[in-house]
Design a protein around this motif. Structure first.
Motif, PDB file in Angstrom:
ATOM      1  N   MET A   1       0.720  -1.341  -0.148  1.00  0.00           N
ATOM      2  CA  MET A   1      -0.623   0.231  -0.144  1.00  0.00           C
ATOM      3  C   MET A   1       0.930   0.655  -0.262  1.00  0.00           C
ATOM      4  O   MET A   1       0.162   2.240  -0.492  1.00  0.00           O
ATOM      5  N   ALA A   2       2.163   0.993   0.493  1.00  0.00           N
ATOM      6  CA  ALA A   2       2.846   2.436   0.305  1.00  0.00           C
ATOM      7  C   ALA A   2       2.915   2.882  -0.894  1.00  0.00           C
ATOM      8  O   ALA A   2       3.281   4.016  -1.190  1.00  0.00           O
ATOM      9  N   ASP A   3       3.693   2.035  -1.729  1.00  0.00           N
ATOM     10  CA  ASP A   3       3.680   2.206  -3.281  1.00  0.00           C
ATOM     11  C   ASP A   3       2.240   3.400  -3.742  1.00  0.00           C
ATOM     12  O   ASP A   3       2.545   4.077  -4.709  1.00  0.00           O
ATOM     13  N   LYS A   4       1.421   3.196  -3.764  1.00  0.00           N
ATOM     14  CA  LYS A   4       0.232   3.322  -4.187  1.00  0.00           C
ATOM     15  C   LYS A   4       0.288   5.080  -3.627  1.00  0.00           C
ATOM     16  O   LYS A   4      -0.334   6.281  -4.120  1.00  0.00           O
ATOM     17  N   PHE A   5       0.207   5.507  -2.161  1.00  0.00           N
ATOM     18  CA  PHE A   5       0.564   6.330  -1.952  1.00  0.00           C
ATOM     19  C   PHE A   5       1.825   7.354  -2.181  1.00  0.00           C
ATOM     20  O   PHE A   5       1.145   8.546  -2.949  1.00  0.00           O
ATOM     21  N   TYR A   6       2.376   6.839  -2.863  1.00  0.00           N
ATOM     22  CA  TYR A   6       3.931   7.338  -3.581  1.00  0.00           C
ATOM     23  C   TYR A   6       2.817   7.472  -4.841  1.00  0.00           C
ATOM     24  O   TYR A   6       3.635   8.904  -5.499  1.00  0.00           O
ATOM     25  N   GLU A   7       2.357   6.242  -5.408  1.00  0.00           N
ATOM     26  CA  GLU A   7       1.937   7.069  -6.936  1.00  0.00           C
ATOM     27  C   GLU A   7       1.220   8.338  -7.272  1.00  0.00           C
ATOM     28  O   GLU A   7       1.035   8.491  -8.371  1.00  0.00           O
ATOM     29  N   ASP A   8       0.505   8.403  -5.869  1.00  0.00           N
ATOM     30  CA  ASP A   8      -0.330   9.896  -6.371  1.00  0.00           C
ATOM     31  C   ASP A   8       0.142  10.568  -6.026  1.00  0.00           C
ATOM     32  O   ASP A   8      -0.960  12.017  -5.895  1.00  0.00           O
ATOM     33  N   MET A   9       1.542  10.627  -5.506  1.00  0.00           N
ATOM     34  CA  MET A   9       2.329  11.936  -5.647  1.00  0.00           C
ATOM     35  C   MET A   9       2.428  12.941  -7.246  1.00  0.00           C
ATOM     36  O   MET A   9       3.361  12.215  -7.667  1.00  0.00           O
ATOM     37  N   THR A  10       3.307  14.521  -6.835  1.00  0.00           N
ATOM     38  CA  THR A  10       3.599  14.694  -8.292  1.00  0.00           C
ATOM     39  C   THR A  10       4.858  14.484  -8.095  1.00  0.00           C
ATOM     40  O   THR A  10       5.496  14.119  -6.856  1.00  0.00           O
ATOM     41  N   VAL A  11       5.732  15.207  -9.392  1.00  0.00           N
ATOM     42  CA  VAL A  11       7.330  14.538  -9.581  1.00  0.00           C
ATOM     43  C   VAL A  11       8.070  15.331  -8.021  1.00  0.00           C
ATOM     44  O   VAL A  11       8.929  15.011  -7.045  1.00  0.00           O
ATOM     45  N   ASP A  12       6.940  16.950  -8.054  1.00  0.00           N
ATOM     46  CA  ASP A  12       8.323  17.831  -6.854  1.00  0.00           C
ATOM     47  C   ASP A  12       7.385  17.398  -5.353  1.00  0.00           C
ATOM     48  O   ASP A  12       9.121  16.977  -4.356  1.00  0.00           O
ATOM     49  N   GLU A  13       6.829  16.164  -5.189  1.00  0.00           N
ATOM     50  CA  GLU A  13       5.930  16.080  -3.671  1.00  0.00           C
ATOM     51  C   GLU A  13       7.146  14.845  -3.761  1.00  0.00           C
ATOM     52  O   GLU A  13       7.838  14.675  -3.010  1.00  0.00           O
ATOM     53  N   LEU A  14       7.297  14.223  -4.530  1.00  0.00           N
ATOM     54  CA  LEU A  14       8.438  12.493  -5.255  1.00  0.00           C
ATOM     55  C   LEU A  14       9.821  13.248  -4.706  1.00  0.00           C
ATOM     56  O   LEU A  14      10.527  12.599  -3.559  1.00  0.00           O
ATOM     57  N   ARG A  15      10.438  14.240  -5.407  1.00  0.00           N
ATOM     58  CA  ARG A  15      11.942  14.879  -4.768  1.00  0.00           C
ATOM     59  C   ARG A  15      11.615  15.194  -3.787  1.00  0.00           C
ATOM     60  O   ARG A  15      12.986  15.069  -2.826  1.00  0.00           O
ATOM     61  N   ALA A  16      10.600  15.489  -2.887  1.00  0.00           N
ATOM     62  CA  ALA A  16      10.714  16.207  -1.743  1.00  0.00           C
ATOM     63  C   ALA A  16      11.105  15.394  -0.413  1.00  0.00           C
ATOM     64  O   ALA A  16      11.524  15.560   0.215  1.00  0.00           O
ATOM     65  N   LYS A  17       9.983  14.239  -0.702  1.00  0.00           N
ATOM     66  CA  LYS A  17       9.817  13.237  -0.058  1.00  0.00           C
ATOM     67  C   LYS A  17      11.145  12.548   0.548  1.00  0.00           C
ATOM     68  O   LYS A  17      12.247  12.055   1.082  1.00  0.00           O
ATOM     69  N   TYR A  18      12.103  12.215  -1.144  1.00  0.00           N
ATOM     70  CA  TYR A  18      12.718  11.767  -1.284  1.00  0.00           C
ATOM     71  C   TYR A  18      13.856  12.828  -0.334  1.00  0.00           C
ATOM     72  O   TYR A  18      14.758  11.356   0.476  1.00  0.00           O
ATOM     73  N   GLU A  19      14.390  13.765  -0.800  1.00  0.00           N
ATOM     74  CA  GLU A  19      15.421  14.369   0.317  1.00  0.00           C
ATOM     75  C   GLU A  19      15.422  13.880   1.348  1.00  0.00           C
ATOM     76  O   GLU A  19      16.325  13.982   2.534  1.00  0.00           O
ATOM     77  N   GLU A  20      13.998  14.350   2.215  1.00  0.00           N
ATOM     78  CA  GLU A  20      13.520  14.296   3.362  1.00  0.00           C
ATOM     79  C   GLU A  20      13.733  12.380   4.164  1.00  0.00           C
ATOM     80  O   GLU A  20      14.194  12.298   4.803  1.00  0.00           O
TER      81      GLU A  20
END
Length: 50
Positions: A1-20
């Motif tokens: 289910m975690a991957d579904k959470f990430y699939e709904d994110m925008t590129v900028d949100e994914l980038r921010a989460k990656y950096e976090e």
């Protein structure tokens, strides 16, 4: 289910989460926390398609 959470994110949100997650890996206890954060990073990358 975690991957579904990430699939709904925008590129900028994914980038921010990656950096976090990267910061958390760098500052976490190597014996306990890093394994979980590295697994989370792997899930994020898979969901992002990279």
């Amino acid at each position: 289910m975690a991957d579904k959470f990430y699939e709904d994110m925008t590129v900028d949100e994914l980038r921010a989460k990656y950096e976090e997650i990267q910061r958390r890996i760098e500052t976490s206890n190597p014996d306990e926390d890093q394994k979980g954060w590295k697994q989370e990073l792997k899930i994020l990358k898979k969901a992002a398609g990279s």
